[in-house]
Design a protein around this motif. Structure first.
Motif, short mmCIF file in Angstrom:
data_model
loop_
_atom_site.label_atom_id
_atom_site.label_comp_id
_atom_site.label_asym_id
_atom_site.label_seq_id
_atom_site.Cartn_x
_atom_site.Cartn_y
_atom_site.Cartn_z
N PHE A 184 0.86 -1.18 0.00
CA PHE A 184 0.00 0.00 0.00
C PHE A 184 0.90 1.23 0.00
O PHE A 184 1.94 1.26 0.65
CB PHE A 184 -0.95 0.01 1.21
N LYS A 185 0.46 2.23 -0.75
CA LYS A 185 1.22 3.47 -0.89
C LYS A 185 0.36 4.61 -0.35
O LYS A 185 -0.77 4.82 -0.80
CB LYS A 185 1.59 3.71 -2.34
N ILE A 186 0.90 5.32 0.61
CA ILE A 186 0.16 6.36 1.33
C ILE A 186 0.83 7.70 1.11
O ILE A 186 2.05 7.83 1.28
CB ILE A 186 0.09 6.04 2.84
N THR A 187 0.03 8.70 0.73
CA THR A 187 0.53 10.06 0.53
C THR A 187 -0.22 11.00 1.47
O THR A 187 -1.46 11.02 1.47
CB THR A 187 0.33 10.52 -0.93
N CYS A 188 0.51 11.76 2.27
CA CYS A 188 -0.07 12.73 3.20
C CYS A 188 0.47 14.11 2.86
O CYS A 188 1.69 14.28 2.66
CB CYS A 188 0.26 12.38 4.64
N ASP A 189 -0.40 15.10 2.81
CA ASP A 189 0.04 16.45 2.42
C ASP A 189 0.18 17.39 3.62
O ASP A 189 0.41 18.59 3.43
CB ASP A 189 -0.93 17.06 1.41
N GLY A 190 0.05 16.88 4.84
CA GLY A 190 0.16 17.73 6.02
C GLY A 190 1.40 17.45 6.83
O GLY A 190 2.31 16.71 6.41
N GLU A 191 1.45 18.03 8.02
CA GLU A 191 2.61 17.90 8.89
C GLU A 191 2.32 17.08 10.14
O GLU A 191 3.25 16.74 10.88
CB GLU A 191 3.10 19.29 9.31
N VAL A 192 1.07 16.75 10.40
CA VAL A 192 0.71 16.03 11.62
C VAL A 192 0.42 14.57 11.32
O VAL A 192 0.96 13.66 11.96
CB VAL A 192 -0.49 16.69 12.31
N ILE A 193 -0.45 14.30 10.34
CA ILE A 193 -0.81 12.93 9.99
C ILE A 193 0.31 12.33 9.14
O ILE A 193 0.69 12.89 8.11
CB ILE A 193 -2.13 12.89 9.22
N THR A 194 0.85 11.19 9.59
CA THR A 194 1.92 10.51 8.87
C THR A 194 1.43 9.18 8.31
O THR A 194 0.33 8.72 8.62
CB THR A 194 3.11 10.25 9.81
N GLN A 195 2.27 8.56 7.48
CA GLN A 195 1.93 7.26 6.91
C GLN A 195 1.72 6.23 8.01
O GLN A 195 0.82 5.38 7.93
CB GLN A 195 3.03 6.80 5.96
N LYS A 196 2.54 6.29 9.05
CA LYS A 196 2.41 5.36 10.15
C LYS A 196 1.05 5.50 10.83
O LYS A 196 0.41 4.51 11.19
CB LYS A 196 3.53 5.58 11.16
N HIS A 197 0.60 6.75 11.01
CA HIS A 197 -0.72 6.98 11.61
C HIS A 197 -1.82 6.33 10.77
O HIS A 197 -2.73 5.68 11.30
CB HIS A 197 -0.99 8.47 11.74
N VAL A 198 -1.75 6.51 9.46
CA VAL A 198 -2.79 5.98 8.58
C VAL A 198 -2.82 4.45 8.64
O VAL A 198 -3.89 3.83 8.67
CB VAL A 198 -2.55 6.46 7.13
N VAL A 199 -1.65 3.83 8.67
CA VAL A 199 -1.59 2.37 8.77
C VAL A 199 -2.26 1.89 10.05
O VAL A 199 -3.02 0.91 10.06
CB VAL A 199 -0.12 1.90 8.72
N GLU A 200 -2.03 2.61 11.15
CA GLU A 200 -2.63 2.23 12.42
C GLU A 200 -4.14 2.49 12.43
O GLU A 200 -4.92 1.66 12.90
CB GLU A 200 -1.96 2.99 13.56
N TYR A 201 -4.55 3.66 11.91
CA TYR A 201 -5.97 3.99 11.90
C TYR A 201 -6.78 2.98 11.10
O TYR A 201 -7.90 2.62 11.48
CB TYR A 201 -6.18 5.39 11.31
N LEU A 202 -6.22 2.51 9.97
CA LEU A 202 -6.97 1.64 9.06
C LEU A 202 -6.70 0.16 9.28
O LEU A 202 -7.29 -0.68 8.58
CB LEU A 202 -6.62 2.01 7.61
N ASP A 203 -5.82 -0.18 10.22
CA ASP A 203 -5.47 -1.59 10.48
C ASP A 203 -5.01 -2.29 9.19
O ASP A 203 -5.41 -3.42 8.89
CB ASP A 203 -6.67 -2.35 11.07
N LEU A 204 -4.16 -1.61 8.45
CA LEU A 204 -3.74 -2.16 7.16
C LEU A 204 -2.90 -3.42 7.30
O LEU A 204 -2.91 -4.27 6.40
CB LEU A 204 -2.96 -1.09 6.38
N ASN A 205 -2.20 -3.56 8.40
CA ASN A 205 -1.34 -4.73 8.56
C ASN A 205 -2.14 -6.01 8.76
O ASN A 205 -1.59 -7.11 8.65
CB ASN A 205 -0.39 -4.53 9.74
N THR A 206 -3.42 -5.87 9.08
CA THR A 206 -4.26 -7.06 9.27
C THR A 206 -5.06 -7.42 8.02
O THR A 206 -5.78 -8.41 8.02
CB THR A 206 -5.25 -6.84 10.43
N CYS A 207 -4.92 -6.63 6.98
CA CYS A 207 -5.69 -6.87 5.75
C CYS A 207 -4.85 -7.73 4.81
O CYS A 207 -3.74 -7.36 4.42
CB CYS A 207 -6.06 -5.55 5.08
N SER A 208 -5.39 -8.89 4.42
CA SER A 208 -4.64 -9.83 3.57
C SER A 208 -5.12 -9.85 2.13
O SER A 208 -4.40 -10.33 1.25
CB SER A 208 -4.74 -11.24 4.16
N ASN A 209 -6.33 -9.33 1.86
CA ASN A 209 -6.90 -9.38 0.52
C ASN A 209 -7.38 -7.99 0.15
O ASN A 209 -8.05 -7.31 0.94
CB ASN A 209 -8.06 -10.38 0.45
#
Length: 295
Positions: A82-107
C-alpha cells in the motif's frame, strides 16, 4: 285418487317459487366454484412466490460463493503493498496504517474502502478528505488531505488551532506564528467541532482573503479581536491597529464578501502608499465608507 291429488298439488305449485329455488341453488354453486378457484389461484401464487424467493436465495448464495472463490479467497488478490501520501505535517503514513489496520488486511477486495474511509474521517478530525484506489492485482493507494490551521483561538489559558472552514483542530504548540482570534465566547470547543459563530467566521474570511490574494503582501494580521459586533479590531504584524468594517459583514453572502475584499484592497493601498513615502500609520479607521481617519 291419491295420485290425482299429488299430481294436482305438483301441478298448481307457484312457478315463481320454483324459479327462485333454482336460482338460489345455481348462485350458491357458482359462489362455491369461484371460491374454490380463488383458493387454488392463491395456493399456486404462494408456491410461485416461494419458488422465486428460494431461487433468489440460492442465486445470492451462489454469487457469494463465486465472489469469495474468485475475489476474497483468491491468492492472486492478496494485499501486496500500500502506498500512502499525506500532504500535512501532523498525519503521517504510520498513523494511517494504524488507523486503518492495514497490517491485518490480507486481501485487497476484503478491504472495504467506503467503510474504512467513513470511519477514518469520523475518528480523525484532522483529516479533511481521504481518497482510496485499488490497483490490481494487489496494490492499494491512499491519499490523505489534512486540515491546515490558519489561526489560533484564544482560550482562557491556552490556544486552539482552527482551519479556514471553522473546524477546531486542537492544541499545536508549534504554530505561534499564526494570527490570534480573540474576543469570542466559546463553549464546549473540542477537536472535530465546526465553529459557525459569525464573530469568528468574519475573522476567518478576513484571513482567507489575505492569504489568497495580493492583499496579503501588505495586510499581515497578528491578531483579530471579534468582541465588537460592528467592527473587527485588527493588529498587523508591524504594529498598526485597524478598525475594520464593511457593508454586509453580518451576513455570509457574495455581496458582503465583495465589499470586504474592496475594503481590504483600500487598506493595502493606504499601507503601500505610506511605505512608499517612508511613513507608518499607527491607527486606521476603516469603518466609514468615504472619509478614512488615519494617524
Amino acid at each position: 285418487m291419491w295420485g290425482s291429488r299429488a299430481t294436482s298439488r305438483r301441478k298448481y305449485r307457484p312457478k315463481g317459487l320454483q324459479t327462485a329455488n333454482v336460482l338460489n341453488v345455481s348462485a350458491a354453486g357458482s359462489l362455491k366454484r369461484r371460491s374454490a378457484m380463488a383458493f387454488r389461484v392463491a395456493v399456486v401464487s404462494l408456491f410461485l412466490l416461494a419458488g422465486l424467493a428460494s431461487a433468489g436465495i440460492l442465486a445470492w448464495q451462489g454469487m457469494r460463493f463465486i465472489g469469495g472463490y474468485l475475489l476474497y479467497d483468491n491468492d492472486l488478490f492478496r494485499m501486496r503493498s500500500f502506498k500512502i501520501t499525506c500532504d500535512g505535517e501532523v498525519i503521517t503514513q504510520k498513523h494511517v496504517v494504524e488507523y486503518l489496520d492495514l497490517n491485518t488486511c490480507s486481501n485487497i477486495f476484503a478491504f472495504n474502502m467506503a467503510e474504512r474511509r467513513a470511519r477514518l474521517l469520523k475518528e480523525v478530525p484532522r483529516i479533511r478528505s481521504a481518497e482510496f484506489a485499488r490497483r490490481l492485482p494487489g496494490e492499494l493507494y491512499i491519499t490523505i488531505h489534512e486540515r491546515m490551521p490558519v489561526a489560533r483561538l484564544q482560550m482562557n489559558s491556552y490556544f486552539l488551532t482552527i482551519d479556514r472552514d471553522g473546524y477546531i483542530l486542537g492544541t499545536s504548540p508549534g504554530v505561534k506564528s499564526l494570527p490570534v482570534i480573540a474576543g469570542h465566547t466559546p463553549a464546549g470547543l473540542r477537536p472535530g467541532v465546526r465553529l459557525e459563530d459569525r464573530k469568528v467566521t468574519k475573522a476567518l474570511d478576513f484571513l482567507l482573503v489575505c492569504d489568497t490574494t495580493m492583499v496579503g503582501n501588505y495586510v499581515r494580521a497578528r491578531s483579530i479581536n471579534v468582541a465588537r459586533p460592528e467592527a473587527l479590531e485588527v493588529e498587523l504584524a508591524e504594529g498598526e491597529k485597524i478598525k475594520f468594517a464593511w457593508q454586509g459583514m453580518q451576513q455570509d453572502s457574495p455581496a458582503g464578501r465583495a465589499n470586504m475584499e474592496s475594503k481590504l484592497n483600500l487598506l493595502a493601498d493606504i499601507l503601500r502608499a505610506a511605505a512608499a513615502g517612508g511613513k507608518k500609520h499607527s491607527y486606521i479607521d476603516l469603518t466609514l465608507e468615504n472619509n478614512i481617519p488615519a494617524i
